[in-house]
Design a protein around this motif. Sequence first.
Motif, PDB file in Angstrom:
ATOM      1  N   THR A   1       0.722  -0.874  -0.040  1.00 12.04           N
ATOM      2  CA  THR A   1      -0.227   0.183   0.071  1.00 12.04           C
ATOM      3  C   THR A   1       1.055   1.272  -0.202  1.00 12.04           C
ATOM      4  OG1 THR A   1      -1.925  -1.244   1.280  1.00 12.04           O
ATOM      5  CG2 THR A   1      -1.534   1.224   0.965  1.00 12.04           C
ATOM      6  N   LEU A   2       0.485   1.906  -1.002  1.00  6.75           N
ATOM      7  CA  LEU A   2       1.502   3.056  -1.128  1.00  6.75           C
ATOM      8  C   LEU A   2       0.941   4.534   0.118  1.00  6.75           C
ATOM      9  CD1 LEU A   2       1.944   3.082  -5.251  1.00  6.75           C
ATOM     10  CD2 LEU A   2       3.813   2.655  -3.190  1.00  6.75           C
ATOM     11  N   ASP A   3       1.824   5.205   0.235  1.00  6.91           N
ATOM     12  CA  ASP A   3       1.163   6.535   0.931  1.00  6.91           C
ATOM     13  C   ASP A   3       0.305   7.546  -0.755  1.00  6.91           C
ATOM     14  OD1 ASP A   3       0.663   9.166   1.578  1.00  6.91           O
ATOM     15  OD2 ASP A   3       3.394   9.496   2.549  1.00  6.91           O
ATOM     16  N   LYS A   4      -0.504   7.618  -0.589  1.00  6.18           N
ATOM     17  CA  LYS A   4      -1.415   8.798  -1.195  1.00  6.18           C
ATOM     18  C   LYS A   4      -1.432   9.720  -1.616  1.00  6.18           C
ATOM     19  CE  LYS A   4      -3.873   5.004  -2.493  1.00  6.18           C
ATOM     20  NZ  LYS A   4      -3.186   4.029  -1.146  1.00  6.18           N
ATOM     21  N   THR A   5      -0.643  10.374  -0.639  1.00  2.15           N
ATOM     22  CA  THR A   5      -0.756  11.718  -0.532  1.00  2.15           C
ATOM     23  C   THR A   5       0.469  12.311  -0.853  1.00  2.15           C
ATOM     24  OG1 THR A   5       0.490  11.627   1.651  1.00  2.15           O
ATOM     25  CG2 THR A   5      -1.682  11.713   1.801  1.00  2.15           C
ATOM     26  N   GLN A   6       1.205  11.137  -1.701  1.00  4.24           N
ATOM     27  CA  GLN A   6       3.034  11.848  -2.225  1.00  4.24           C
ATOM     28  C   GLN A   6       1.855  12.125  -3.654  1.00  4.24           C
ATOM     29  OE1 GLN A   6       5.643  13.241  -0.632  1.00  4.24           O
ATOM     30  NE2 GLN A   6       3.920  13.092   0.866  1.00  4.24           N
ATOM     31  N   ALA A   7       1.761  13.235  -4.754  1.00  7.00           N
ATOM     32  CA  ALA A   7       1.887  12.783  -5.979  1.00  7.00           C
ATOM     33  C   ALA A   7       1.793  11.962  -7.123  1.00  7.00           C
ATOM     34  CB  ALA A   7       1.891  14.406  -6.613  1.00  7.00           C
ATOM     35  N   ARG A   8       3.201  11.672  -7.283  1.00  7.17           N
ATOM     36  CA  ARG A   8       4.441  10.954  -7.236  1.00  7.17           C
ATOM     37  C   ARG A   8       4.321   9.081  -7.263  1.00  7.17           C
ATOM     38  NH1 ARG A   8       6.304  11.743 -11.968  1.00  7.17           N
ATOM     39  NH2 ARG A   8       8.107  10.439 -11.542  1.00  7.17           N
ATOM     40  N   ALA A   9       3.770   8.868  -5.638  1.00  5.05           N
ATOM     41  CA  ALA A   9       4.642   7.756  -5.668  1.00  5.05           C
ATOM     42  C   ALA A   9       4.085   6.320  -6.030  1.00  5.05           C
ATOM     43  CB  ALA A   9       3.041   7.651  -4.157  1.00  5.05           C
ATOM     44  N   PHE A  10       3.066   6.410  -6.993  1.00  2.00           N
ATOM     45  CA  PHE A  10       3.121   5.033  -8.012  1.00  2.00           C
ATOM     46  C   PHE A  10       4.462   5.121  -8.831  1.00  2.00           C
ATOM     47  CE2 PHE A  10      -1.438   4.649  -6.671  1.00  2.00           C
ATOM     48  CZ  PHE A  10      -1.650   2.745  -6.608  1.00  2.00           C
ATOM     49  N   ASP A  11       3.932   6.242  -9.474  1.00  2.00           N
ATOM     50  CA  ASP A  11       5.612   6.485 -10.998  1.00  2.00           C
ATOM     51  C   ASP A  11       6.802   6.027  -9.784  1.00  2.00           C
ATOM     52  OD1 ASP A  11       3.230   7.163 -12.552  1.00  2.00           O
ATOM     53  OD2 ASP A  11       4.110   9.231 -12.354  1.00  2.00           O
ATOM     54  N   ASP A  12       7.183   6.886  -8.725  1.00  2.00           N
ATOM     55  CA  ASP A  12       8.461   6.826  -7.931  1.00  2.00           C
ATOM     56  C   ASP A  12       8.439   5.513  -7.798  1.00  2.00           C
ATOM     57  OD1 ASP A  12       8.740   9.504  -8.788  1.00  2.00           O
ATOM     58  OD2 ASP A  12       8.694  10.102  -6.281  1.00  2.00           O
ATOM     59  N   PHE A  13       7.687   4.619  -7.528  1.00  2.23           N
ATOM     60  CA  PHE A  13       7.791   3.128  -6.359  1.00  2.23           C
ATOM     61  C   PHE A  13       7.750   2.020  -7.760  1.00  2.23           C
ATOM     62  CE2 PHE A  13       5.232  -0.781  -5.586  1.00  2.23           C
ATOM     63  CZ  PHE A  13       6.577  -1.161  -4.255  1.00  2.23           C
ATOM     64  N   LEU A  14       6.842   2.864  -8.919  1.00  4.48           N
ATOM     65  CA  LEU A  14       7.245   1.760  -9.930  1.00  4.48           C
ATOM     66  C   LEU A  14       8.601   1.732 -10.775  1.00  4.48           C
ATOM     67  CD1 LEU A  14       3.603   1.887 -11.528  1.00  4.48           C
ATOM     68  CD2 LEU A  14       4.288   0.237 -10.346  1.00  4.48           C
TER      69      LEU A  14
ATOM     70  N   LEU B   1      12.355  -2.519   1.121  1.00  2.82           N
ATOM     71  CA  LEU B   1      11.738  -1.867   1.962  1.00  2.82           C
ATOM     72  C   LEU B   1      12.616  -0.279   1.838  1.00  2.82           C
ATOM     73  CD1 LEU B   1      12.007  -3.083   5.508  1.00  2.82           C
ATOM     74  CD2 LEU B   1       9.945  -3.130   4.238  1.00  2.82           C
ATOM     75  N   THR B   2      13.028  -0.215   1.116  1.00  2.49           N
ATOM     76  CA  THR B   2      14.430   1.152   0.745  1.00  2.49           C
ATOM     77  C   THR B   2      13.311   1.474  -0.591  1.00  2.49           C
ATOM     78  OG1 THR B   2      15.528   0.429  -0.666  1.00  2.49           O
ATOM     79  CG2 THR B   2      15.993   0.847   1.507  1.00  2.49           C
ATOM     80  N   LEU B   3      11.860   1.048  -1.230  1.00  2.00           N
ATOM     81  CA  LEU B   3      11.927   1.192  -2.481  1.00  2.00           C
ATOM     82  C   LEU B   3      10.852   2.686  -1.383  1.00  2.00           C
ATOM     83  CD1 LEU B   3      10.564  -2.242  -3.624  1.00  2.00           C
ATOM     84  CD2 LEU B   3      11.892  -0.001  -4.743  1.00  2.00           C
ATOM     85  N   PRO B   4      10.352   3.702  -2.737  1.00  2.00           N
ATOM     86  CA  PRO B   4       9.392   4.533  -2.208  1.00  2.00           C
ATOM     87  C   PRO B   4       8.200   5.129  -2.187  1.00  2.00           C
ATOM     88  CG  PRO B   4      10.413   4.910  -4.140  1.00  2.00           C
ATOM     89  CD  PRO B   4      10.730   3.571  -4.179  1.00  2.00           C
ATOM     90  N   HIS B   5       8.456   5.466  -0.849  1.00  3.13           N
ATOM     91  CA  HIS B   5       6.520   5.880  -0.389  1.00  3.13           C
ATOM     92  C   HIS B   5       5.545   4.814  -0.211  1.00  3.13           C
ATOM     93  CE1 HIS B   5       7.205   9.526  -2.420  1.00  3.13           C
ATOM     94  NE2 HIS B   5       7.394   8.311  -3.515  1.00  3.13           N
ATOM     95  N   ILE B   6       6.518   3.310   0.440  1.00  2.31           N
ATOM     96  CA  ILE B   6       5.191   2.403   1.073  1.00  2.31           C
ATOM     97  C   ILE B   6       5.156   2.989   2.585  1.00  2.31           C
ATOM     98  CG2 ILE B   6       6.120   0.046   2.294  1.00  2.31           C
ATOM     99  CD1 ILE B   6       8.223  -0.545   0.405  1.00  2.31           C
ATOM    100  N   ALA B   7       3.390   2.744   2.585  1.00  3.57           N
ATOM    101  CA  ALA B   7       2.445   2.877   3.534  1.00  3.57           C
ATOM    102  C   ALA B   7       2.106   1.674   4.722  1.00  3.57           C
ATOM    103  CB  ALA B   7       1.578   3.983   3.517  1.00  3.57           C
ATOM    104  N   ASP B   8       2.148   0.747   4.298  1.00  2.00           N
ATOM    105  CA  ASP B   8       2.321  -0.992   4.446  1.00  2.00           C
ATOM    106  C   ASP B   8       2.286  -1.877   3.270  1.00  2.00           C
ATOM    107  OD1 ASP B   8       1.689  -2.365   5.479  1.00  2.00           O
ATOM    108  OD2 ASP B   8       0.030  -2.763   4.970  1.00  2.00           O
ATOM    109  N   ILE B   9       3.030  -2.942   3.514  1.00  2.00           N
ATOM    110  CA  ILE B   9       3.982  -4.168   3.139  1.00  2.00           C
ATOM    111  C   ILE B   9       3.416  -5.183   4.061  1.00  2.00           C
ATOM    112  CG2 ILE B   9       5.980  -4.035   3.699  1.00  2.00           C
ATOM    113  CD1 ILE B   9       6.818  -4.488   1.347  1.00  2.00           C
ATOM    114  N   GLU B  10       2.730  -6.022   3.048  1.00  2.00           N
ATOM    115  CA  GLU B  10       2.589  -7.800   3.476  1.00  2.00           C
ATOM    116  C   GLU B  10       3.124  -8.330   2.560  1.00  2.00           C
ATOM    117  OE1 GLU B  10      -1.022 -10.160   4.935  1.00  2.00           O
ATOM    118  OE2 GLU B  10      -1.231  -8.767   3.595  1.00  2.00           O
ATOM    119  N   ALA B  11       4.272  -9.492   3.392  1.00  2.00           N
ATOM    120  CA  ALA B  11       4.958 -10.695   2.808  1.00  2.00           C
ATOM    121  C   ALA B  11       3.658 -12.171   2.605  1.00  2.00           C
ATOM    122  CB  ALA B  11       5.501 -10.623   3.600  1.00  2.00           C
ATOM    123  N   LEU B  12       3.649 -12.236   1.423  1.00  2.00           N
ATOM    124  CA  LEU B  12       3.136 -13.985   1.650  1.00  2.00           C
ATOM    125  C   LEU B  12       4.212 -14.409   0.934  1.00  2.00           C
ATOM    126  CD1 LEU B  12      -0.183 -12.425   0.547  1.00  2.00           C
ATOM    127  CD2 LEU B  12       0.196 -13.175   2.228  1.00  2.00           C
TER     128      LEU B  12
END
Length: 151
Positions: free
Chosen positions: A71-84, A126-137
């Motif tokens: 789950t990304l921190d969507k308060t950041q305008a480029r959250a998706f672009d930067d993360f991907l 864990l160093t990928l940008p704009h992570i709000a939450d992460i779950e490993a399966l």
Amino acid sequence: MLDDTDRRILRYYQGAPESAVADLAERAGVTPSTLTRRLERLRDQGVLRGVRGVIHWPSLGYEVEVSLRVTLDKTQARAFDDFLEAAREVPEVLEIQTFLGQVDVRLSVIARDMGHYQQLYRESLLTLPHIADIEALMHVARVKGQEALPL
């Protein structure tokens, strides 16, 4: 629009793309020239997107597969672009999918063993940008892994 002949050709082609043109044409019930012409048209139309080698990665020492739901921190305008952009640079990330809903992104990750996964998780994932939450399966078994379409 695909006709029955196209679908028949695709059904046999996806099962054995390495087959000789003559063999594939015979199974599909067309002449080799018709097969060649139709395959070229299907490539031009983007229906056939290429032939690829599929490598059994455990044979190369990768024993661990993990699916990460992010789950990304969507308060950041480029959250998706930067993360991907950053996730694409991690060689062990085999697949990236985006979603609408609570989970924004799913990463399919491989590692040699749990020690390698732990290092990869801490130093790269864990160093990928704009992570709000992460779950490993943790992947246990692949029950169905078919890429062939029901044609």
